[in-house]
Scaffold this motif. Structure first.
Motif, PDB file in Angstrom:
ATOM      1  N   GLY A 253      29.407 -22.517 -19.792  1.00 16.80           N
ATOM      2  CA  GLY A 253      30.688 -23.161 -20.042  1.00 16.80           C
ATOM      3  C   GLY A 253      31.196 -22.892 -21.444  1.00 16.80           C
ATOM      4  N   VAL A 254      30.305 -22.923 -22.424  1.00 17.86           N
ATOM      5  CA  VAL A 254      30.692 -22.642 -23.811  1.00 17.86           C
ATOM      6  C   VAL A 254      31.163 -21.198 -23.945  1.00 17.86           C
ATOM      7  N   VAL A 255      30.424 -20.278 -23.347  1.00 21.32           N
ATOM      8  CA  VAL A 255      30.816 -18.864 -23.405  1.00 21.32           C
ATOM      9  C   VAL A 255      32.165 -18.655 -22.718  1.00 21.32           C
ATOM     10  N   GLN A 256      32.353 -19.304 -21.580  1.00 25.55           N
ATOM     11  CA  GLN A 256      33.633 -19.177 -20.867  1.00 25.55           C
ATOM     12  C   GLN A 256      34.768 -19.747 -21.702  1.00 25.55           C
ATOM     13  N   ALA A 257      34.515 -20.835 -22.407  1.00 25.07           N
ATOM     14  CA  ALA A 257      35.531 -21.405 -23.285  1.00 25.07           C
ATOM     15  C   ALA A 257      35.933 -20.403 -24.357  1.00 25.07           C
ATOM     16  N   GLY A 258      34.924 -19.698 -24.905  1.00 22.34           N
ATOM     17  CA  GLY A 258      35.220 -18.696 -25.916  1.00 22.34           C
ATOM     18  C   GLY A 258      35.994 -17.518 -25.362  1.00 22.34           C
TER      19      GLY A 258
END
Length: 343
Positions: A253-258
């Motif tokens: 989720g964090v990577v997708q947010a980035g």
């Protein structure tokens, strides 16, 4: 409660080494069809690459397209590899995609709405998703609720919590550069999401294939009662499997947010079907009938190559879900067939 939807878990009844994990086939005696089944998925990937490269050499067979394919599927790879953990112990986790959405919303919301620095927001996001996994594991292993019910209920709860936090809005202002750099930056020309996905895959491969904990997880999936009688801490490892899946969903989720540079409440759930398609399709390769990391990684890339190539050939938008759904059904059928051959 063990799942009956996946491929066969290793038989722990006889000719089984300590830890419960053994190959489903004796490689020294395997026939040509069995050997082919081990490499069929990688061969399919090579075939698809060859076909689409010949059909669209100016757009498909380029370094930029390779980076795009790998970058697009880095998040799905992380989710799918995390999904292996509950599946290996014989449980389902239908909340991983919604949990990914939670990680994305917290990472973007805590920074843009609450003004937290990127690093604390990322840590809180991953910890929150891990906590969701722990709750799933406790309800399944301690309370005894079926994992299908627990995780589909948790997915619905997460959708409600995300809606309450975002009120249906997309967070796109004041996203810190540290977060977008994680998703859009690169190191020596390699996109950072690809590096993160590769690191996660390597760590998970080592955990599952080279450590006692990994052997214990496979033993639980093979026979929960036999694992318990052997002294394996079944409840604790089951909780750990769900927690690990939650943690990796949070990282995804964090990577997708980035990558997106924003936080939308609709991101996450659509990844559930492709993730399951990848892990089941991956169970047909390398170690047929057994959930494994490298089979999952190859399956993710194969699915993306197929959908990307078809799109470049001018296929309509509905081809992607059709292709993914067909792959999932074919993968489950193939793994059940391999289970029968193994027994």
């Amino acid at each position: 409660m063990t799942s009956t939807l996946g491929p066969s878990r290793p038989n722990t009844q006889k000719n089984q080494p300590a830890g419960g994990r053994r190959p489903l086939y004796n490689r020294s005696k395997e026939s040509l069809p069995v050997f082919f089944s081990r490499i069929a998925l990688p061969l399919l990937l090579v075939l698809l690459i060859g076909i689409f490269s010949a059909a669209r050499p100016e757009t498909f067979a380029t370094v930029d397209n390779l980076k795009t394919v790998l970058n697009l599927q880095s998040v799905l790879t992380i989710v799918a590899v995390g999904l292996l953990l509950p599946l290996i112990v014989g449980e389902l986790d239908l909340s991983v995609a919604a949990n990914l959405g939670l990680g994305l919303i917290l990472a973007t919301g805590l920074t843009s709405q609450q003004g937290l620095p990127a690093v604390p927001a990322i840590i809180i996001s991953i910890l929150a998703c891990t906590g969701v996994g722990v709750i799933n594991g406790l309800l399944v292993s301690k309370v005894g609720i079926n994992s299908f019910i627990v995780t589909i209920g948790m997915s619905t709860i997460l959708a409600g919590l995300i809606g309450a936090y975002t009120l249906g809005n997309v967070f796109y202002e004041n996203i810190p550069a540290e977060l977008t750099g994680l998703g859009q930056g690169n190191i020596v020309g390699v996109p950072i999401p690809v590096i993160v996905a590769a690191a996660v895959s390597l760590i998970m491969w080592y955990l599952l294939s080279q450590t006692p904990a990994g052997r214990f997880l496979y033993a639980i999936g093979g026979s929960r009662d036999a694992a318990r009688l052997s002294g394996i801490a079944v409840p604790r490892l089951t909780i750990g499997a769900f927690a690990g899946a939650g943690a990796l969903a949070g990282i995804a989720g964090v990577v997708q947010a980035g990558i997106l540079g924003s936080g939308s409440p609709t991101v996450g759930p659509p990844m559930l079907l492709p993730a399951y398609a990848a892990v089941f399709l991956g169970a047909t390769a390398f170690s047929p009938g057994l959930f494994n990391v490298w089979g999952t990684v190859v399956a993710v890339i194969t699915l993306q190559v197929g959908t990307t190539g078809l799109a470049l050939l001018g296929a309509p938008f509905w081809i992607e879900p059709l292709f993914t759904g067909t792959a999932l059904i074919a993968a489950v059928a193939a793994t059940r067939f391999l289970r029968g051959r193994a027994n």
